[in-house]
Enzyme design. Structure first.
Site, mmCIF file in Angstrom:
data_model
loop_
_atom_site.group_PDB
_atom_site.id
_atom_site.type_symbol
_atom_site.label_atom_id
_atom_site.label_comp_id
_atom_site.label_asym_id
_atom_site.label_seq_id
_atom_site.Cartn_x
_atom_site.Cartn_y
_atom_site.Cartn_z
ATOM 1 N N GLN A 1 0.839 -1.201 0.000
ATOM 2 C CA GLN A 1 0.000 0.000 0.000
ATOM 3 C C GLN A 1 0.877 1.255 0.000
ATOM 4 O O GLN A 1 2.036 1.221 0.419
ATOM 5 C CB GLN A 1 -0.925 0.047 1.223
ATOM 6 N N ASN B 1 -3.645 1.029 -3.395
ATOM 7 C CA ASN B 1 -3.071 -0.291 -3.631
ATOM 8 C C ASN B 1 -2.060 -0.214 -4.764
ATOM 9 O O ASN B 1 -2.027 0.758 -5.532
ATOM 10 C CB ASN B 1 -4.171 -1.294 -3.997
ATOM 11 N N CYS C 1 -5.990 1.154 6.069
ATOM 12 C CA CYS C 1 -4.758 0.375 6.004
ATOM 13 C C CYS C 1 -4.090 0.469 7.365
ATOM 14 O O CYS C 1 -3.485 1.501 7.697
ATOM 15 C CB CYS C 1 -3.830 0.879 4.903
ATOM 16 N N ASN D 1 -12.772 -1.367 4.562
ATOM 17 C CA ASN D 1 -12.650 -2.158 3.348
ATOM 18 C C ASN D 1 -13.251 -3.533 3.638
ATOM 19 O O ASN D 1 -13.339 -3.959 4.791
ATOM 20 C CB ASN D 1 -11.186 -2.253 2.868
ATOM 21 N N ASN E 1 -11.115 -8.528 0.534
ATOM 22 C CA ASN E 1 -9.969 -9.206 1.110
ATOM 23 C C ASN E 1 -10.443 -10.574 1.599
ATOM 24 O O ASN E 1 -11.576 -10.722 2.061
ATOM 25 C CB ASN E 1 -9.413 -8.412 2.299
ATOM 26 N N GLU F 1 -5.060 -10.485 -0.492
ATOM 27 C CA GLU F 1 -5.407 -9.083 -0.336
ATOM 28 C C GLU F 1 -6.021 -8.528 -1.613
ATOM 29 O O GLU F 1 -5.464 -8.704 -2.709
ATOM 30 C CB GLU F 1 -4.155 -8.279 0.041
ATOM 31 N N ARG F 2 -7.159 -7.881 -1.475
ATOM 32 C CA ARG F 2 -7.831 -7.249 -2.611
ATOM 33 C C ARG F 2 -6.882 -6.265 -3.294
ATOM 34 O O ARG F 2 -6.357 -5.358 -2.680
ATOM 35 C CB ARG F 2 -9.083 -6.515 -2.111
ATOM 36 N N GLY G 1 -2.658 -5.126 8.505
ATOM 37 C CA GLY G 1 -3.272 -4.644 9.736
ATOM 38 C C GLY G 1 -4.782 -4.738 9.711
ATOM 39 O O GLY G 1 -5.407 -5.263 10.643
#
EC number: 5.1.1.7
Length: 272
Positions: free
Chosen positions: A46, A64, A73, A150, A183, A201-202, A211
């Site tokens: 990220q 991203n 994030c 998210n 995600n 992870e998306r 995290g």
């Protein structure tokens, strides 16, 4: 004008911080993709841009590596908090994100604790394509879903080593049930205070940690009655602590480190 940046990581979950306070935001989707390229750019899971803010030390905007944006994030928030607390010689600050105003503290052991806000469980908040019970989704494996700013989809499995993350992850991420993708977590419960977590992870792939995914996975375990309110979340790159009382905000505690700092010049040439 060179673009300065800090490359950091949280248990191997790597991210880049760009400080754009007192200046215009230089990051576009195309720029994020170029910087995120691990072969021709800086490389990151990220990117966080620090912007001016009236009611906090800074406002954070997240990207991203594929050029898409996200609202939360946990790793990069901790990284920005670490830099800004060192800058101001303080142990507590507030940061503004699309999740709201997040308070951050440096603990006595040097780790960074962030109030990540309250999890969202409404089907339209995650979001899902249809109204349903988000604690048990109508998918094989009966995962749970939540949002930490998210979307997160959590599977509880008996043997994490038997799960083909690279194959299953992108299939679940793009399932039509998740209009904004999701995600994907695969969780093996070691005991009520300790889980082992692997992630798809998306917009990113398989990271060493995350995290917000650690928060989402722990929250889904707690709401199902499988875990205690304080959970050690062991990812591929290391361990963080997630605390949630079942009602209020989620707290994420873990280490961050600066890897290097540098500057981007024309055509993405770098100077360290």
């Amino acid at each position: 004008m060179p673009l300065s940046f800090h490359k950091m990581h949280a248990n191997g979950d790597d991210f880049v911080i760009v400080d754009s306070r007192n200046s215009a935001n230089p990051i576009t989707s195309a720029m994020a993709r170029r910087m995120g390229d691990r072969h021709r750019g800086v490389g990151f899971n990220q990117l966080a841009v620090m912007l001016d803010c009236d009611d906090a030390v800074a406002r954070l905007m997240f990207w991203n590596a594929d050029g898409s944006t996200l609202d939360a994030c946990g790793s990069a928030t901790r990284g920005a908090a670490d830099l800004l607390m060192r800058e101001s010689n303080t142990t507590s600050i507030a940061l503004r994100t699309n999740r709201g105003l997040l308070t951050c503290e440096r603990t006595s052991t040097g780790t960074i604790a962030v109030n990540m806000g309250e999890p969202l469980f409404g089907w339209s908040d995650i979001p899902l394509a249809l109204e349903m019970d988000t604690a048990v989704l109508p998918l094989a494996g009966e995962p749970a879903a939540t949002s930490m700013g998210n979307p997160h989809c959590t599977y509880f499995v008996d043997d994490l080593t038997a799960v083909d993350i690279a194959t299953l992850g992108p299939i679940i991420e793009t399932n039509p049930l998740f209009p904004l993708k999701t995600n994907v977590h695969f969780v093996q419960i070691i005991n009520r205070k300790h889980i082992r977590l692997r992630i798809w992870e998306r917009g990113g792939g398989i990271p060493l940690g995350s995290g917000s995914c650690s928060c989402g996975a722990a929250v889904n375990g707690i709401r199902r009655g499988l875990l205690d309110p304080c959970v050690e979340v062991e990812c591929d790159g290391g361990t963080v602590t997630v605390q949630w009382d079942g009602v209020g905000p989620v707290f994420l505690i873990g280490p961050v480190e600066t890897t290097f700092s540098g500057a981007i010049h024309d055509s993405l040439s770098f100077r360290l």
